[in-house]
Design a protein around this motif. Structure first.
Motif, PDB file in Angstrom:
ATOM      1  N   GLU A 311      86.053  82.066  33.509  1.00  0.00           N
ATOM      2  CA  GLU A 311      84.816  82.735  33.915  1.00  0.00           C
ATOM      3  C   GLU A 311      84.047  83.283  32.717  1.00  0.00           C
ATOM      4  OE1 GLU A 311      87.734  83.043  35.227  1.00  0.00           O
ATOM      5  OE2 GLU A 311      87.669  83.215  37.419  1.00  0.00           O
ATOM      6  N   SER A 312      84.758  83.894  31.767  1.00  0.00           N
ATOM      7  CA  SER A 312      84.069  84.486  30.619  1.00  0.00           C
ATOM      8  C   SER A 312      83.494  83.408  29.705  1.00  0.00           C
ATOM      9  CB  SER A 312      85.018  85.400  29.846  1.00  0.00           C
ATOM     10  OG  SER A 312      86.135  84.680  29.350  1.00  0.00           O
ATOM     11  N   HIS A 313      84.211  82.300  29.545  1.00  0.00           N
ATOM     12  CA  HIS A 313      83.703  81.186  28.741  1.00  0.00           C
ATOM     13  C   HIS A 313      82.416  80.638  29.342  1.00  0.00           C
ATOM     14  CE1 HIS A 313      83.732  76.834  27.473  1.00  0.00           C
ATOM     15  NE2 HIS A 313      83.931  77.397  26.312  1.00  0.00           N
ATOM     16  N   GLU A 314      82.429  80.396  30.649  1.00  0.00           N
ATOM     17  CA  GLU A 314      81.248  79.854  31.330  1.00  0.00           C
ATOM     18  C   GLU A 314      80.078  80.832  31.283  1.00  0.00           C
ATOM     19  OE1 GLU A 314      80.735  77.031  33.325  1.00  0.00           O
ATOM     20  OE2 GLU A 314      82.646  76.085  32.819  1.00  0.00           O
ATOM     21  N   ALA A 315      80.368  82.118  31.497  1.00  0.00           N
ATOM     22  CA  ALA A 315      79.293  83.103  31.506  1.00  0.00           C
ATOM     23  C   ALA A 315      78.626  83.208  30.144  1.00  0.00           C
ATOM     24  CB  ALA A 315      79.844  84.464  31.928  1.00  0.00           C
ATOM     25  N   ALA A 316      79.420  83.162  29.075  1.00  0.00           N
ATOM     26  CA  ALA A 316      78.854  83.254  27.733  1.00  0.00           C
ATOM     27  C   ALA A 316      77.981  82.037  27.423  1.00  0.00           C
ATOM     28  CB  ALA A 316      79.964  83.384  26.703  1.00  0.00           C
ATOM     29  N   LEU A 317      78.427  80.869  27.835  1.00  0.00           N
ATOM     30  CA  LEU A 317      77.636  79.662  27.590  1.00  0.00           C
ATOM     31  C   LEU A 317      76.359  79.662  28.419  1.00  0.00           C
ATOM     32  CD1 LEU A 317      80.464  76.975  27.457  1.00  0.00           C
ATOM     33  CD2 LEU A 317      79.069  77.753  25.543  1.00  0.00           C
ATOM     34  N   ARG A 318      76.459  80.092  29.673  1.00  0.00           N
ATOM     35  CA  ARG A 318      75.261  80.143  30.514  1.00  0.00           C
ATOM     36  C   ARG A 318      74.240  81.118  29.939  1.00  0.00           C
ATOM     37  NH1 ARG A 318      73.274  79.303  35.797  1.00  0.00           N
ATOM     38  NH2 ARG A 318      71.573  80.793  36.146  1.00  0.00           N
ATOM     39  N   ASP A 319      74.704  82.304  29.534  1.00  0.00           N
ATOM     40  CA  ASP A 319      73.793  83.282  28.939  1.00  0.00           C
ATOM     41  C   ASP A 319      73.111  82.708  27.703  1.00  0.00           C
ATOM     42  OD1 ASP A 319      74.492  85.072  30.886  1.00  0.00           O
ATOM     43  OD2 ASP A 319      75.785  86.294  29.608  1.00  0.00           O
ATOM     44  N   ARG A 320      73.866  81.981  26.924  1.00  0.00           N
ATOM     45  CA  ARG A 320      73.310  81.394  25.694  1.00  0.00           C
ATOM     46  C   ARG A 320      72.246  80.341  26.024  1.00  0.00           C
ATOM     47  NH1 ARG A 320      76.512  81.669  20.859  1.00  0.00           N
ATOM     48  NH2 ARG A 320      75.563  80.507  19.129  1.00  0.00           N
ATOM     49  N   LEU A 321      72.528  79.543  27.053  1.00  0.00           N
ATOM     50  CA  LEU A 321      71.558  78.544  27.491  1.00  0.00           C
ATOM     51  C   LEU A 321      70.274  79.203  27.983  1.00  0.00           C
ATOM     52  CD1 LEU A 321      73.474  75.808  29.559  1.00  0.00           C
ATOM     53  CD2 LEU A 321      71.683  75.385  27.855  1.00  0.00           C
ATOM     54  N   VAL A 322      70.413  80.177  28.867  1.00  0.00           N
ATOM     55  CA  VAL A 322      69.235  80.821  29.450  1.00  0.00           C
ATOM     56  C   VAL A 322      68.433  81.544  28.372  1.00  0.00           C
ATOM     57  CG1 VAL A 322      68.492  82.627  31.041  1.00  0.00           C
ATOM     58  CG2 VAL A 322      70.249  80.994  31.743  1.00  0.00           C
ATOM     59  N   GLU A 323      69.129  82.231  27.477  1.00  0.00           N
ATOM     60  CA  GLU A 323      68.430  82.942  26.410  1.00  0.00           C
ATOM     61  C   GLU A 323      67.695  81.970  25.490  1.00  0.00           C
ATOM     62  OE1 GLU A 323      70.054  84.724  22.411  1.00  0.00           O
ATOM     63  OE2 GLU A 323      70.451  86.162  24.020  1.00  0.00           O
ATOM     64  N   GLY A 324      68.384  80.904  25.094  1.00  0.00           N
ATOM     65  CA  GLY A 324      67.779  79.957  24.168  1.00  0.00           C
ATOM     66  C   GLY A 324      66.596  79.221  24.765  1.00  0.00           C
ATOM     67  N   LEU A 325      66.766  78.709  25.984  1.00  0.00           N
ATOM     68  CA  LEU A 325      65.668  77.987  26.632  1.00  0.00           C
ATOM     69  C   LEU A 325      64.532  78.933  26.997  1.00  0.00           C
ATOM     70  CD1 LEU A 325      67.769  75.649  28.957  1.00  0.00           C
ATOM     71  CD2 LEU A 325      66.429  74.940  26.961  1.00  0.00           C
ATOM     72  N   GLY A 326      64.869  80.137  27.433  1.00  0.00           N
ATOM     73  CA  GLY A 326      63.840  81.095  27.816  1.00  0.00           C
ATOM     74  C   GLY A 326      62.994  81.560  26.655  1.00  0.00           C
ATOM     75  N   ALA A 327      63.505  81.428  25.426  1.00  0.00           N
ATOM     76  CA  ALA A 327      62.743  81.836  24.239  1.00  0.00           C
ATOM     77  C   ALA A 327      61.743  80.783  23.795  1.00  0.00           C
ATOM     78  CB  ALA A 327      63.707  82.144  23.091  1.00  0.00           C
ATOM     79  N   LEU A 328      61.764  79.619  24.415  1.00  0.00           N
ATOM     80  CA  LEU A 328      60.859  78.528  24.028  1.00  0.00           C
ATOM     81  C   LEU A 328      59.609  78.565  24.893  1.00  0.00           C
ATOM     82  CD1 LEU A 328      63.455  75.621  23.724  1.00  0.00           C
ATOM     83  CD2 LEU A 328      62.490  76.982  21.859  1.00  0.00           C
ATOM     84  N   GLU A 329      58.460  78.713  24.262  1.00  0.00           N
ATOM     85  CA  GLU A 329      57.198  78.634  24.999  1.00  0.00           C
ATOM     86  C   GLU A 329      57.028  77.204  25.500  1.00  0.00           C
ATOM     87  OE1 GLU A 329      53.983  79.963  22.629  1.00  0.00           O
ATOM     88  OE2 GLU A 329      54.890  81.917  22.186  1.00  0.00           O
ATOM     89  N   GLY A 330      56.718  77.084  26.784  1.00  0.00           N
ATOM     90  CA  GLY A 330      56.560  75.751  27.348  1.00  0.00           C
ATOM     91  C   GLY A 330      57.776  75.308  28.140  1.00  0.00           C
ATOM     92  N   VAL A 331      58.774  76.183  28.291  1.00  0.00           N
ATOM     93  CA  VAL A 331      59.956  75.892  29.104  1.00  0.00           C
ATOM     94  C   VAL A 331      60.026  76.916  30.225  1.00  0.00           C
ATOM     95  CG1 VAL A 331      62.485  75.877  29.158  1.00  0.00           C
ATOM     96  CG2 VAL A 331      61.269  74.793  27.262  1.00  0.00           C
ATOM     97  N   GLU A 332      60.330  76.452  31.432  1.00  0.00           N
ATOM     98  CA  GLU A 332      60.543  77.342  32.563  1.00  0.00           C
ATOM     99  C   GLU A 332      61.955  77.125  33.089  1.00  0.00           C
ATOM    100  OE1 GLU A 332      57.553  76.848  35.544  1.00  0.00           O
ATOM    101  OE2 GLU A 332      55.900  77.470  34.219  1.00  0.00           O
TER     102      GLU A 332
END
Length: 450
Positions: A311-332
């Motif tokens: 669970e902790s491995h998956e949560a850390a990766l998901r957070d990283r994905l959401v944070e990284g993609l969310g920081a890109l203008e032009g991505v929803e």
């Protein structure tokens, strides 16, 4: 912030290694621009690679494969023991009750179709339209099924299902443990209690949940028990063609056999057939012994992980994905912050076809994601994904470097753009000029056996 490159190790988050070794983790693929890259598999939600230990177990078993249940030879006895041992291991992984059945099937779809045929005559079924087609179409084609519209999040969907259950009209509630579109996890114990209070049972499509979370059929309070769970090996790091339906036996013993054939019978005469009870009743034909053993090994390996490690491995990766993609203008990002979710993240690049972006990620960066509506058309449409989305899904073999490569590649797409031109080629999006060999020739000839 829009950026074309990101540091392979984001300073705000520590690097994460894969949790378990998987087959193909070091596979190198050609790029359409020339050169090669280590493949990044972010399509685990569709089909996960085999765990290395699963592949080793299959290699160990194959020399001893023989007929099961009726063979007199010693290897037939070995194969029968392996098959029945696998049944017990899957039952243990899912916390099955003493009288529960484990019926081996081909997949979750197969398992749910089996259960759909076992629902008593006249009984009504309740599902929500947020389901994967495996847990929607099996029920939707029956006039006895009510399909309710899902809510704005898992909490609201659960409330809508509870309200409908309270009418007392239903014998079965069928739900996915986790969404294959947003990763959202439904409150299964709460729904089980509501179903049982209303005189209904609950069946869980566990295909998307079980690779990420441990789930038990039996609960501390029997009112919270799950009645059935369906699962697929190909999503659970055992892609050898086996799945299972696990749960209560009464409906299954009373139903017509799922398949008619050898192994499902006690006696056949000129004008009558006596069918077996238990798993044999629905496992006619020669079973997939190797697939069952592979599935059981995957279950045993995941069960042996330290508490909460998955669970902790998956949560850390998901957070990283959401944070990284969310920081890109032009991505929803679609529903980026649900209350509870597994490692499935869907996003779009508005103004660009999702299949073009997926083809670019593969052709120029060696990254595999899924594009489309993910066999959940009604849910995808309700989320505004009528033209589809891009789904990145992590697993036990995913590292933070994999996530960072995806974010960097999407960032480059938004800033400098693709190096190649893309269009529809032979019915699929792809580069109009492609230096890669044809996929059917990639592996080359079969190596000579040693």
């Amino acid at each position: 912030m829009t950026t074309s490159t990101l540091s392979p190790s984001r300073p705000s988050r520590p690097a994460l290694a894969p949790l378990l070794p998987v087959v193909g983790a070091d596979t190198v693929v050609p790029l359409a621009t020339g050169g090669r890259a280590t493949y990044v598999n972010l399509d685990n939600a569709a089909s996960a690679p085999a765990l290395a230990v699963v592949a080793a177990r299959v290699a160990q078993v194959l020399p001893h494969y023989a007929s099961v249940h009726r063979g007199a030879g010693y290897l037939s006895r070995v194969s029968t023991a392996l098959f029945e041992q696998a049944r017990a291991q899957v039952a243990g992984f899912l916390g099955a009750r003493g009288d529960d059945l484990v019926v081996f099937t081909r997949s979750t779809t197969d398992a749910l179709d089996l259960l759909a045929r076992a629902v008593p005559d006249g009984a009504r079924v309740l599902v929500a339209d947020v389901e994967h087609h495996a847990n929607l179409l099996s029920w939707q084609r029956s006039a006895r099924t009510t399909v309710v519209r899902g809510g704005s999040d898992a909490e609201e969907t659960a409330s809508l299902l509870e309200a409908e259950l309270a009418t007392g009209r239903y014998a079965l509630l069928a739900v996915a443990g986790a969404s294959n579109v947003t990763g959202e996890v439904l409150p299964l114990r709460r729904l089980a209690r509501a179903a049982h209070a209303a005189g209904a049972r609950i069946a869980v499509d566990g295909a998307q949940l079980l690779p990420h979370r441990r789930v038990s059929l039996a609960a501390d309070d029997p009112a919270d028990d799950l009645d059935w769970i369906a699962l697929s090996g190909h999503k659970l790091y055992a892609p050898f063609g086996a799945g299972a339906l696990v749960g209560r036996r009464d409906w299954l013993d009373a139903a017509e056999p799922y398949l008619a054939g050898g192994g499902a019978t006690l006696d056949v005469s000129h004008d009558a057939v006596r069918w077996a009870d238990g798993p044999d009743r629905h496992e006619a034909g020669s079973p997939n012994v190797v697939g069952a053993v592979a599935l059981a090994q995957a279950c045993a390996t995941l069960a042996a992980l330290p508490t909460a490690a998955l669970e902790s491995h998956e949560a850390a990766l998901r957070d990283r994905l959401v944070e990284g993609l969310g920081a890109l203008e032009g991505v929803e990002v679609v529903r980026p912050h649900p209350a509870d979710a597994v490692g499935v993240v869907t996003f779009t690049v508005p103004g660009r076809p999702v299949s073009e972006v997926a083809a670019y990620l593969s052709a120029e960066h060696g990254i595999g994601v899924r594009d489309g509506r993910f066999c959940a058309h009604r849910f995808a449409d309700s989320l505004g994904l009528v033209e589809g989305g891009l789904r990145a899904s992590t697993g036990v073999g995913t590292s933070s470097d994999d996530v960072d490569r995806l974010v960097a590649a999407v960032g480059r797409f938004l800033t400098t753009g693709p190096e190649l031109q893309y269009g529809v080629v032979d019915g699929h999006w792809g580069p109009l000029t492609d230096a890669r060999p044809a996929p059917e020739t990639f592996l080359g000839p079969v190596p000579e056996p040693r």
